[in-house]
Design a protein around this motif. Structure first.
Motif, PDB file in Angstrom:
ATOM      1  N   LYS A   2       0.826  -1.201   0.000  1.00 34.16           N
ATOM      2  CA  LYS A   2       0.000   0.000   0.000  1.00 34.16           C
ATOM      3  C   LYS A   2       0.863   1.256   0.000  1.00 34.16           C
ATOM      4  CE  LYS A   2      -3.875   2.130   2.433  1.00 34.16           C
ATOM      5  NZ  LYS A   2      -4.796   2.018   3.592  1.00 34.16           N
ATOM      6  N   GLN A   3       1.974   1.210   0.790  1.00 30.05           N
ATOM      7  CA  GLN A   3       2.886   2.347   0.850  1.00 30.05           C
ATOM      8  C   GLN A   3       3.574   2.568  -0.499  1.00 30.05           C
ATOM      9  OE1 GLN A   3       3.117   4.294   3.409  1.00 30.05           O
ATOM     10  NE2 GLN A   3       4.782   5.610   2.690  1.00 30.05           N
ATOM     11  N   GLN A   4       3.894   1.496  -1.195  1.00 30.79           N
ATOM     12  CA  GLN A   4       4.537   1.599  -2.509  1.00 30.79           C
ATOM     13  C   GLN A   4       3.590   2.219  -3.532  1.00 30.79           C
ATOM     14  OE1 GLN A   4       6.059  -2.116  -3.926  1.00 30.79           O
ATOM     15  NE2 GLN A   4       7.064  -1.207  -5.710  1.00 30.79           N
ATOM     16  N   LYS A   5       2.309   1.823  -3.491  1.00 31.29           N
ATOM     17  CA  LYS A   5       1.321   2.397  -4.400  1.00 31.29           C
ATOM     18  C   LYS A   5       1.150   3.888  -4.143  1.00 31.29           C
ATOM     19  CE  LYS A   5      -1.475  -1.737  -5.273  1.00 31.29           C
ATOM     20  NZ  LYS A   5      -2.804  -2.371  -5.108  1.00 31.29           N
ATOM     21  N   TYR A   6       1.175   4.258  -2.875  1.00 32.68           N
ATOM     22  CA  TYR A   6       1.044   5.677  -2.518  1.00 32.68           C
ATOM     23  C   TYR A   6       2.220   6.469  -3.078  1.00 32.68           C
ATOM     24  CZ  TYR A   6       1.082   9.951   0.229  1.00 32.68           C
ATOM     25  OH  TYR A   6       1.130  11.266   0.599  1.00 32.68           O
ATOM     26  N   LYS A   7       3.439   5.924  -2.956  1.00 35.84           N
ATOM     27  CA  LYS A   7       4.617   6.612  -3.483  1.00 35.84           C
ATOM     28  C   LYS A   7       4.550   6.770  -4.997  1.00 35.84           C
ATOM     29  CE  LYS A   7       7.903   5.367   0.166  1.00 35.84           C
ATOM     30  NZ  LYS A   7       9.160   4.626   0.476  1.00 35.84           N
ATOM     31  N   CYS A   8       4.074   5.734  -5.684  1.00 43.02           N
ATOM     32  CA  CYS A   8       3.942   5.805  -7.149  1.00 43.02           C
ATOM     33  C   CYS A   8       2.922   6.861  -7.547  1.00 43.02           C
ATOM     34  CB  CYS A   8       3.529   4.447  -7.711  1.00 43.02           C
ATOM     35  SG  CYS A   8       4.827   3.198  -7.633  1.00 43.02           S
ATOM     36  N   LEU A   9       1.789   6.881  -6.840  1.00 39.44           N
ATOM     37  CA  LEU A   9       0.766   7.890  -7.120  1.00 39.44           C
ATOM     38  C   LEU A   9       1.295   9.287  -6.822  1.00 39.44           C
ATOM     39  CD1 LEU A   9      -2.149   8.632  -7.858  1.00 39.44           C
ATOM     40  CD2 LEU A   9      -2.762   8.290  -5.451  1.00 39.44           C
ATOM     41  N   HIS A  10       2.047   9.401  -5.742  1.00 38.16           N
ATOM     42  CA  HIS A  10       2.638  10.683  -5.353  1.00 38.16           C
ATOM     43  C   HIS A  10       3.549  11.208  -6.469  1.00 38.16           C
ATOM     44  CE1 HIS A  10       5.130  13.506  -3.012  1.00 38.16           C
ATOM     45  NE2 HIS A  10       4.090  13.579  -2.178  1.00 38.16           N
ATOM     46  N   LYS A  11       4.417  10.350  -6.969  1.00 39.53           N
ATOM     47  CA  LYS A  11       5.333  10.755  -8.045  1.00 39.53           C
ATOM     48  C   LYS A  11       4.569  11.101  -9.319  1.00 39.53           C
ATOM     49  CE  LYS A  11       9.372   8.111  -6.493  1.00 39.53           C
ATOM     50  NZ  LYS A  11      10.298   7.001  -6.811  1.00 39.53           N
ATOM     51  N   LEU A  12       3.571  10.306  -9.631  1.00 44.98           N
ATOM     52  CA  LEU A  12       2.790  10.537 -10.844  1.00 44.98           C
ATOM     53  C   LEU A  12       2.084  11.888 -10.795  1.00 44.98           C
ATOM     54  CD1 LEU A  12       1.649   9.494 -13.530  1.00 44.98           C
ATOM     55  CD2 LEU A  12      -0.197   8.402 -12.232  1.00 44.98           C
ATOM     56  N   ILE A  13       1.494  12.215  -9.644  1.00 41.81           N
ATOM     57  CA  ILE A  13       0.798  13.501  -9.515  1.00 41.81           C
ATOM     58  C   ILE A  13       1.781  14.657  -9.613  1.00 41.81           C
ATOM     59  CG2 ILE A  13      -0.572  14.958  -7.972  1.00 41.81           C
ATOM     60  CD1 ILE A  13      -2.135  12.721  -9.311  1.00 41.81           C
ATOM     61  N   TRP A  14       2.974  14.490  -9.039  1.00 46.36           N
ATOM     62  CA  TRP A  14       3.992  15.540  -9.158  1.00 46.36           C
ATOM     63  C   TRP A  14       4.398  15.742 -10.616  1.00 46.36           C
ATOM     64  CZ3 TRP A  14       5.511  19.539  -6.685  1.00 46.36           C
ATOM     65  CH2 TRP A  14       5.418  19.617  -5.295  1.00 46.36           C
ATOM     66  N   ILE A  15       4.605  14.660 -11.325  1.00 42.34           N
ATOM     67  CA  ILE A  15       4.978  14.750 -12.751  1.00 42.34           C
ATOM     68  C   ILE A  15       3.864  15.431 -13.544  1.00 42.34           C
ATOM     69  CG2 ILE A  15       5.399  13.391 -14.840  1.00 42.34           C
ATOM     70  CD1 ILE A  15       6.799  11.308 -13.025  1.00 42.34           C
ATOM     71  N   CYS A  16       2.633  15.028 -13.269  1.00 43.00           N
ATOM     72  CA  CYS A  16       1.490  15.621 -13.972  1.00 43.00           C
ATOM     73  C   CYS A  16       1.349  17.101 -13.654  1.00 43.00           C
ATOM     74  CB  CYS A  16       0.201  14.877 -13.605  1.00 43.00           C
ATOM     75  SG  CYS A  16       0.084  13.216 -14.295  1.00 43.00           S
ATOM     76  N   LEU A  44      -8.489  23.850 -22.245  1.00 43.05           N
ATOM     77  CA  LEU A  44      -9.596  23.253 -21.497  1.00 43.05           C
ATOM     78  C   LEU A  44      -9.171  21.916 -20.901  1.00 43.05           C
ATOM     79  CD1 LEU A  44     -12.545  23.212 -20.582  1.00 43.05           C
ATOM     80  CD2 LEU A  44     -13.124  22.113 -22.757  1.00 43.05           C
ATOM     81  N   GLN A  45      -8.455  21.113 -21.672  1.00 43.35           N
ATOM     82  CA  GLN A  45      -7.982  19.820 -21.162  1.00 43.35           C
ATOM     83  C   GLN A  45      -7.013  20.004 -19.999  1.00 43.35           C
ATOM     84  OE1 GLN A  45      -8.412  20.629 -24.308  1.00 43.35           O
ATOM     85  NE2 GLN A  45      -9.587  18.992 -25.280  1.00 43.35           N
ATOM     86  N   TYR A  46      -6.126  21.027 -20.114  1.00 39.91           N
ATOM     87  CA  TYR A  46      -5.192  21.288 -19.010  1.00 39.91           C
ATOM     88  C   TYR A  46      -5.946  21.723 -17.757  1.00 39.91           C
ATOM     89  CZ  TYR A  46      -1.984  21.639 -23.027  1.00 39.91           C
ATOM     90  OH  TYR A  46      -1.279  21.408 -24.180  1.00 39.91           O
ATOM     91  N   LEU A  47      -6.976  22.522 -17.943  1.00 40.43           N
ATOM     92  CA  LEU A  47      -7.773  22.987 -16.807  1.00 40.43           C
ATOM     93  C   LEU A  47      -8.448  21.814 -16.098  1.00 40.43           C
ATOM     94  CD1 LEU A  47      -9.129  25.234 -15.122  1.00 40.43           C
ATOM     95  CD2 LEU A  47     -10.890  25.360 -16.890  1.00 40.43           C
ATOM     96  N   ILE A  48      -9.088  20.949 -16.866  1.00 40.71           N
ATOM     97  CA  ILE A  48      -9.791  19.804 -16.270  1.00 40.71           C
ATOM     98  C   ILE A  48      -8.810  18.868 -15.565  1.00 40.71           C
ATOM     99  CG2 ILE A  48     -11.147  17.737 -16.802  1.00 40.71           C
ATOM    100  CD1 ILE A  48     -12.426  19.366 -19.090  1.00 40.71           C
ATOM    101  N   ALA A  49      -7.669  18.592 -16.204  1.00 41.85           N
ATOM    102  CA  ALA A  49      -6.669  17.699 -15.607  1.00 41.85           C
ATOM    103  C   ALA A  49      -6.087  18.308 -14.338  1.00 41.85           C
ATOM    104  CB  ALA A  49      -5.566  17.411 -16.620  1.00 41.85           C
TER     105      ALA A  49
END
Length: 314
Positions: A2-16, A44-49
């Motif tokens: 669960k902690q590993q998934k959180y870290k992956c999501l954390h990195k992905l959101i930062w990249i996004c 518009l797509q950038y705003l929604i994302a």
């Protein structure tokens, strides 16, 4: 796990978050490069994302301030360009003496859905029609419609740059290449109460590569620099291969021309079959002395562009 998934999501959101910020600002910071200009079309797509990522940050991130700041910056910047299309308050109600309804259709040269095209035209019943990607085949397929509009100017071509204008009202029309290339535009003039109205039907080249990008921009610049050649009341209609978020489109609206969509929404038109990527490449600009009474986008007619309709008043 669960902690590993959180870290992956954390990195992905930062990249996004960083990517969305860059995609939002770079087209405005470097407007003279063809590749960055392409990214200006999708605010518009950038705003929604950005809103989606911000929700995740607020609910899941322990340290929210920096990520939230980047995303709020993206949201605010993109909303600045989008909001006038939904909250326009500049339009003043004037007494309308004359009305004109027109539609603009990018047929797609390879499209054969003539029934859908004719059904749309029949439903809208416009006074004037602008057709792009108008080929000799489309001239044959739309013979019935063309015959119903007694005043027309046709420039069929075997490439994607044939163009036509059909009118129920008397018009004087000519083909003009704007001293740029061999891609035709049509400049036509109508009269209402003995006052001229100029309608320019045009279709610049898509900016795929530096040379094509420069040609499209020169096309836009020609309309600005030669504004005085046309009548006081002016309509410019067509597939601009250029969204309203591009710097070169905005230069047009720094003149006395305004976007007919203001107050009616973004009304995206391309690509017709991929709704989440849609942006507006098809436009109708009108001079400030013309009132926009209605503005809509039609249903899919088999083209990669959706048709557009506008009713204007004088």
């Amino acid at each position: 796990m669960k902690q590993q998934k959180y870290k992956c999501l954390h990195k992905l959101i930062w990249i996004c978050s960083i990517a969305l910020l860059l995609l939002s600002f770079i087209p405005n910071l470097f407007p003279d490069y063809w590749f960055t200009d392409i990214f200006s079309n999708f605010k518009l797509q950038y705003l929604i994302a950005s809103v989606f990522c911000l929700v995740i940050v607020l609910f899941l991130f322990r340290r929210k301030i920096l990520a939230s700041f980047l995303l709020v910056l993206s949201i605010g910047f993109n909303a600045y360009y989008i909001s006038p299309y939904y909250f326009n308050t500049e339009e003043e109600s004037i007494k309308v003496e004359d009305r004109l309804k027109m539609v603009s259709i990018n047929l797609l040269s390879s499209n054969t859905e003539v029934d859908l095209v004719e059904a749309y035209i029949s439903k809208e019943n416009p006074d004037l029609i602008v057709l792009m990607e108008f080929t000799p085949q489309w001239k044959r397929l739309l013979h019935k419609t063309i015959s119903a509009y007694h005043f027309n100017h046709l420039e069929p071509r075997n490439d994607n740059f044939g163009i036509a204008i059909l009118s129920k009202k008397p018009i004087e029309a000519k083909t003009d290449y704007f001293q740029l290339n061999q891609k035709p535009s049509i400049v036509s003039q109508l009269n209402f109460n003995n006052k001229p109205l100029t309608i320019i039907a045009t279709h610049p080249v898509p900016p795929l590569g530096e040379h094509a990008f420069e040609l499209r921009n020169k096309h836009m610049d020609y309309l600005i620099k030669n504004r005085s050649k046309f009548s006081d009341r002016l309509v410019v209609v067509g597939d601009f291969n250029n969204s309203s978020f591009s710097t070169y489109f905005q230069k047009l609206t720094e003149t006395d021309l305004k976007d007919s969509r203001l107050g009616f929404g973004l009304l995206p038109t391309w690509p017709a079959n991929i709704s989440f990527l849609q942006t507006t490449l098809d436009h109708i600009l009108v001079s400030e002395n013309i009132q926009v009474l209605d503005r809509t986008v039609g249903e899919n007619i088999g083209s990669d562009h959706l048709p557009i309709s506008v009713e204007i008043g004088f």
